[in-house]
Design a protein around this motif. Structure first.
Motif, PDB file in Angstrom:
ATOM      1  N   LYS A 217     -65.168 -71.650 -78.811  1.00 29.57           N
ATOM      2  CA  LYS A 217     -66.375 -72.286 -79.353  1.00 29.57           C
ATOM      3  C   LYS A 217     -66.344 -73.794 -79.174  1.00 29.57           C
ATOM      4  CE  LYS A 217     -67.061 -68.665 -82.840  1.00 29.57           C
ATOM      5  NZ  LYS A 217     -67.005 -68.337 -84.285  1.00 29.57           N
ATOM      6  N   VAL A 218     -65.157 -74.371 -79.321  1.00 32.13           N
ATOM      7  CA  VAL A 218     -65.019 -75.813 -79.128  1.00 32.13           C
ATOM      8  C   VAL A 218     -65.352 -76.187 -77.685  1.00 32.13           C
ATOM      9  CG1 VAL A 218     -63.310 -77.657 -78.936  1.00 32.13           C
ATOM     10  CG2 VAL A 218     -63.399 -76.259 -80.998  1.00 32.13           C
ATOM     11  N   LEU A 219     -64.771 -75.452 -76.739  1.00 35.55           N
ATOM     12  CA  LEU A 219     -65.001 -75.752 -75.333  1.00 35.55           C
ATOM     13  C   LEU A 219     -66.432 -75.426 -74.919  1.00 35.55           C
ATOM     14  CD1 LEU A 219     -61.643 -74.484 -73.784  1.00 35.55           C
ATOM     15  CD2 LEU A 219     -62.225 -76.757 -74.630  1.00 35.55           C
ATOM     16  N   GLU A 220     -67.000 -74.410 -75.547  1.00 36.15           N
ATOM     17  CA  GLU A 220     -68.378 -74.026 -75.244  1.00 36.15           C
ATOM     18  C   GLU A 220     -69.352 -75.127 -75.647  1.00 36.15           C
ATOM     19  OE1 GLU A 220     -72.286 -72.131 -75.567  1.00 36.15           O
ATOM     20  OE2 GLU A 220     -71.115 -72.922 -77.250  1.00 36.15           O
ATOM     21  N   ALA A 223     -69.358 -77.290 -72.614  1.00 37.88           N
ATOM     22  CA  ALA A 223     -69.956 -76.654 -71.437  1.00 37.88           C
ATOM     23  C   ALA A 223     -71.470 -76.543 -71.554  1.00 37.88           C
ATOM     24  CB  ALA A 223     -69.334 -75.275 -71.232  1.00 37.88           C
ATOM     25  N   ARG A 224     -71.955 -76.216 -72.727  1.00 36.76           N
ATOM     26  CA  ARG A 224     -73.397 -76.021 -72.924  1.00 36.76           C
ATOM     27  C   ARG A 224     -74.176 -77.299 -72.682  1.00 36.76           C
ATOM     28  NH1 ARG A 224     -75.010 -75.861 -77.958  1.00 36.76           N
ATOM     29  NH2 ARG A 224     -73.039 -74.923 -78.618  1.00 36.76           N
ATOM     30  N   ARG A 225     -73.524 -78.440 -72.849  1.00 38.00           N
ATOM     31  CA  ARG A 225     -74.195 -79.727 -72.642  1.00 38.00           C
ATOM     32  C   ARG A 225     -73.888 -80.332 -71.275  1.00 38.00           C
ATOM     33  NH1 ARG A 225     -72.987 -78.957 -77.863  1.00 38.00           N
ATOM     34  NH2 ARG A 225     -74.621 -79.490 -79.399  1.00 38.00           N
ATOM     35  N   GLY A 226     -73.220 -79.550 -70.437  1.00 45.48           N
ATOM     36  CA  GLY A 226     -72.904 -80.029 -69.105  1.00 45.48           C
ATOM     37  C   GLY A 226     -71.860 -81.117 -69.069  1.00 45.48           C
TER      38      GLY A 226
END
Length: 286
Positions: A217-220, A223-226
């Protein structure tokens, strides 16, 4: 403690580990090229961090990663214990020279002294010369000082060209390291929470919640914000059984709204999150 004083009224005090001629000193001189600095060499990283936190130093240059041997945990593991801020980085090519008393011949050498990491980066040399004994020493430059004091043709050292020049010794062989791409990354740290103009890289530390999927979740959130993650390194937390913290490098400036939003979201899945600072990424050789 080694102090090299430059001329001038006001000098920035910059700490580094080791003696004159170490790669850490080379990193400090290159990073602060053109500035009036006072180079201060220390025996260990803890002394550097203590003097930095107490404002006896303005800045320090610390090795954090090597392309051959990986992270330098002795420095990484100190970051969490001190209130310091990363404000810059520099990459220094590691070129280990075989340094000897002038006039020494290769067949006379029985022992080679150097820092353990330098020795480990020159495995091929020792495989090609099995009769030569590796001798771990305090640091690369100090090993050159030692063989100068001993003045024996049977003793040599692995260190930089600068160490050979400083101590008036001879480089019998140049670039004996295993890899031509051997390079150490140094972070420039300070006690000041500075805003670095043109910063494009941010370093942080985090301890995730002890729940399934917390790290994901932390890494996501990034990633979700590019947001591009450049590095993820885990280190054991001393005093706890098999618990770990993570060091993370990402692209971008911590003042960027996207990064700030990501950090706020990441905190929901972290027991601790600390941003060390943003700085301009060092260039790599072409």
């Amino acid at each position: 403690m080694i102090i090299a004083a430059n001329k001038g009224n006001v000098m920035k005090k910059v700490g580094f580990q080791g003696n004159h001629g170490t790669f850490s000193e080379i990193a400090a001189l290159e990073y602060f090229q053109g500035e009036d600095i006072e180079q201060i060499g220390y025996h260990n990283f803890v002394e550097i961090m203590n003097d930095l936190e107490s404002h006896k130093l303005d800045d320090a240059v610390l090795p954090v990663e090597n392309t051959t041997t990986g992270i330098i945990s002795r420095t990484y593991d100190l970051f969490k214990d001190y209130h310091i801020h990363a404000v810059g980085e520099i990459n220094v090519p590691i070129r280990e020279n075989l340094i000897v008393v002038p006039g020494t011949k290769m067949e006379e050498i029985k022992e080679v002294y150097s820092h353990p990491e330098a020795l480990s980066q020159c495995r091929r040399f020792f495989q090609e010369h099995p009769s030569i004994k590796e001798v771990p020493f305090q640091d690369t430059a100090k090993s050159v000082e030692y063989i100068k004091e001993q003045h024996e043709h049977s003793k040599a050292a692995l260190a930089s060209y600068r160490a050979a020049e400083y101590y008036g010794m001879e480089s019998l062989l140049s670039c004996v390291q295993d890899s031509d791409t051997n390079m150490t990354r140094f972070l420039v740290v300070t006690w000041r929470d500075e805003v670095v103009e043109g910063a494009n890289k941010t370093s942080l530390m985090l301890v995730v919640n002890h729940q399934p999927g917390s790290l994901y979740k932390v890494l996501e959130s990034l990633a979700r914000r590019g947001i591009n993650m450049l590095k993820l390194e885990s280190r054991p937390i001393v005093g706890r059984f098999f618990e770990y913290l993570f060091y993370v490098d990402v692209e971008g400036d911590r003042s960027d709204p996207q990064l700030q939003e990501a950090f706020r979201e990441m905190q929901e899945n972290c027991l601790e999150l600390r941003v060390f600072g943003s700085y301009r990424a060092a260039s790599l050789p072409k």
